[in-house]
Design a protein around this motif. Structure first.
Motif, PDB file in Angstrom:
ATOM      1  N   PRO A  83       0.811  -1.222   0.000  1.00  0.00           N
ATOM      2  CA  PRO A  83       0.000   0.000   0.000  1.00  0.00           C
ATOM      3  C   PRO A  83       0.853   1.285   0.000  1.00  0.00           C
ATOM      4  CG  PRO A  83      -0.877  -1.569   1.580  1.00  0.00           C
ATOM      5  CD  PRO A  83       0.450  -2.112   1.119  1.00  0.00           C
ATOM      6  N   GLN A  84       1.959   1.282   0.746  1.00  0.00           N
ATOM      7  CA  GLN A  84       2.827   2.458   0.770  1.00  0.00           C
ATOM      8  C   GLN A  84       3.502   2.651  -0.593  1.00  0.00           C
ATOM      9  OE1 GLN A  84       2.675   0.102   3.085  1.00  0.00           O
ATOM     10  NE2 GLN A  84       2.817   0.960   5.126  1.00  0.00           N
ATOM     11  N   CYS A  85       3.933   1.563  -1.212  1.00  0.00           N
ATOM     12  CA  CYS A  85       4.561   1.653  -2.541  1.00  0.00           C
ATOM     13  C   CYS A  85       3.558   2.165  -3.566  1.00  0.00           C
ATOM     14  CB  CYS A  85       5.119   0.296  -2.971  1.00  0.00           C
ATOM     15  SG  CYS A  85       6.477  -0.273  -1.934  1.00  0.00           S
ATOM     16  N   PHE A  86       2.332   1.656  -3.491  1.00  0.00           N
ATOM     17  CA  PHE A  86       1.285   2.105  -4.401  1.00  0.00           C
ATOM     18  C   PHE A  86       1.034   3.600  -4.232  1.00  0.00           C
ATOM     19  CE2 PHE A  86      -3.279   2.885  -5.227  1.00  0.00           C
ATOM     20  CZ  PHE A  86      -3.281   2.630  -6.591  1.00  0.00           C
ATOM     21  N   ALA A  87       0.964   4.065  -2.987  1.00  0.00           N
ATOM     22  CA  ALA A  87       0.713   5.486  -2.722  1.00  0.00           C
ATOM     23  C   ALA A  87       1.820   6.371  -3.299  1.00  0.00           C
ATOM     24  CB  ALA A  87       0.574   5.728  -1.219  1.00  0.00           C
ATOM     25  N   LEU A  88       3.058   5.886  -3.301  1.00  0.00           N
ATOM     26  CA  LEU A  88       4.174   6.675  -3.825  1.00  0.00           C
ATOM     27  C   LEU A  88       4.212   6.686  -5.360  1.00  0.00           C
ATOM     28  CD1 LEU A  88       6.987   5.536  -1.369  1.00  0.00           C
ATOM     29  CD2 LEU A  88       5.832   7.753  -1.419  1.00  0.00           C
ATOM     30  N   ILE A  89       3.687   5.648  -5.988  1.00  0.00           N
ATOM     31  CA  ILE A  89       3.770   5.534  -7.442  1.00  0.00           C
ATOM     32  C   ILE A  89       2.515   6.032  -8.156  1.00  0.00           C
ATOM     33  CG2 ILE A  89       3.889   3.826  -9.333  1.00  0.00           C
ATOM     34  CD1 ILE A  89       5.943   2.316  -7.727  1.00  0.00           C
ATOM     35  N   ARG A  90       1.354   5.873  -7.538  1.00  0.00           N
ATOM     36  CA  ARG A  90       0.109   6.214  -8.227  1.00  0.00           C
ATOM     37  C   ARG A  90       0.061   7.692  -8.592  1.00  0.00           C
ATOM     38  NH1 ARG A  90      -4.007   6.178  -3.237  1.00  0.00           N
ATOM     39  NH2 ARG A  90      -3.605   8.312  -2.623  1.00  0.00           N
TER      40      ARG A  90
END
Length: 178
Positions: A83-90
């Motif tokens: 979820p943290q990786c997704f938040a940084l990339i989205r």
């Protein structure tokens, strides 16, 4: 006069991921990579972020480590950090660069060594890795094996390469070998 054939040197594979958007959806929105541990991640967009997947044991009680399935792990499962990786990339803009370093959990390492009938034991191996790097519009996946011992035996590397390609095919991830 016949020339002596040199033994082939085995290099770990490098794969070009062909459908990046589909792959990113499987990486960040699905559970395709959730059973891997995340050793590290680096994401560069409007700023640069670095994630260390090392498990901070002091953050959890012993009971929580057991309940969360984290006992015996050195790194967090990707599912905990996705979820943290997704938040940084989205967002509307694609990051200019990112890197993910995944490794098999100790239980999956032991299972893989047993299934491949490897002569190595889990104590011989530091990790079986999948490295992802996105740069200049290209997504590259490389494999790696890290040993605790010296060995000239490359059979595990060949098996790991084969297993990773089968994993990608089973998840309908298209790639070309470089």
């Amino acid at each position: 006069m016949r020339r002596k054939r040199r033994p082939k040197r085995r290099v770990m594979i490098a794969l070009n991921i062909l459908e990046i958007k589909d792959f990113m959806n499987k990486l960040l929105c699905g559970d395709t990579f959730d059973h891997f541990l995340l050793r590290e991640a680096a994401i560069t967009g409007s700023a640069a972020w670095s994630l260390d997947g090392a498990l901070n044991r002091g953050f959890y009680s012993e009971d929580e480590l057991e309940q969360e399935g984290l006992a015996g792990l050195s790194y967090l499962p990707f599912s905990a950090l996705r979820p943290q990786c997704f938040a940084l990339i989205r967002g509307k803009r694609t990051p200019s660069y990112f890197k993910f370093v995944f490794l098999l959990s100790p239980s999956n390492l032991a299972r893989t060594l047993a299934q491949t009938r490897s002569s190595f034991s889990p104590s011989d191996i530091t990790g079986l890795f999948i490295n992802l790097r996105f740069q200049d519009g290209t997504l590259l996946l490389t494999t790696g094996v890290s040993y605790r011992i010296f060995s000239t035996d490359k059979s595990l590397e060949q098996e790991w390469d084969s297993l990773v390609k089968r994993f990608l095919k089973s998840h309908e991830i298209s790639f070309s070998e470089l």
